[in-house]
Scaffold this motif. Sequence first.
Motif: not given
Length: 342
Positions: A119-129, A165-170, A198-203, A210-212
């Motif tokens: 099982l891979l948990l892959v972080d794609q939140r804004m902090n990774m950008f 991501g900041d908006d949820g988990v798949t 330029d994405a809205p700040a929804v960190r 929550e993902t863990l």
Amino acid sequence: MRLNLASLARSALGARRPTRVSRPEAASEAIVPGVHVDAAALAKLEASAREFNLQPRQPVHSLLAGRHSSKVRGRGLAFEELRPYVFGDDIRTMDWRVTARTGTPHVRVYAEEKDRPVLLLVDQRMNMFFGTRRAMKSVAAAELAALVAWRVLADGDRVGGLVFGDDGVTELRPQRSRDAVLHLLGEIARRNQALRADAPAVRSAARLNETLLQAAQLVHHDHLVIVVSDFEGHDRRTRDLMLQMREHNDVLAVLVHDPFLSELPTSGELVVSDGELQVELGFGHERIRRGINDFVSTQSTALFAWQKGIGVPVLPLSAAEDTAAQLRHLLGRVAALTPRGR
């Protein structure tokens, strides 16, 4: 480039007053290598996944091994040893040729081979950008996940993931099929391409825990869980959740980082933004440099302490270097970082 404005700016004590970010015009939809990644690019990494091995014959058999050898001795596929018969041995394991030659009953002992879902948990939140060389941390995380997924499939095991991501988990439960891997890579690419300056700040720092927690509810035993993240927002709860999964599974943390924060220049400025506010950090000020260094050191020390504290190896992955080459190197370190018997 974007960093965690709230935590980093507070660490750099003399930062200037934050200002509002002006929105640029809509960006081109073209994929810029290193900034974003698409599913096609991740699919092409299948060839690179042939250059390393997760099978038991590698020194990493205790962690990244599908079809790993279990501690249970039974009628498996991998021959382990030949020894004299003792009362209670299964007569079907008798080696009649050796018995006839030696005059003493001997049996063949096998190490039972077990399937190990990954099982891979892959972080794609804004902090990774964020990235200063070669690629964003989000791209490096996507590449590593793709390489592992292809290798696991090639070894005949099941692979799935939680892409957050900041908006949820798949959630994609482990499956053993090429379509399942392509689906996973497509979801990683979708979330990766949603990361924009330029994405809205929804960190959401809480998204990590929550993902863990969601992962802990999925992996009851005998899974390999690989968390690929910069671990922004980690706290005591993060450690407890990793320990909870570690009790009946193997858990590996891959800490994705950019070397910039550990090699700060002695002059110049960096504009730090969370999408709504921005602040300039002047590296010519010793107080700012010291504040950033202390912040980074404290965060990394807490993470690497997991190895001794809860038995979870933490492997550093630099976004500034080739991901496949690093993975081949890191696999050789896992055995040395893993407690004996795991």
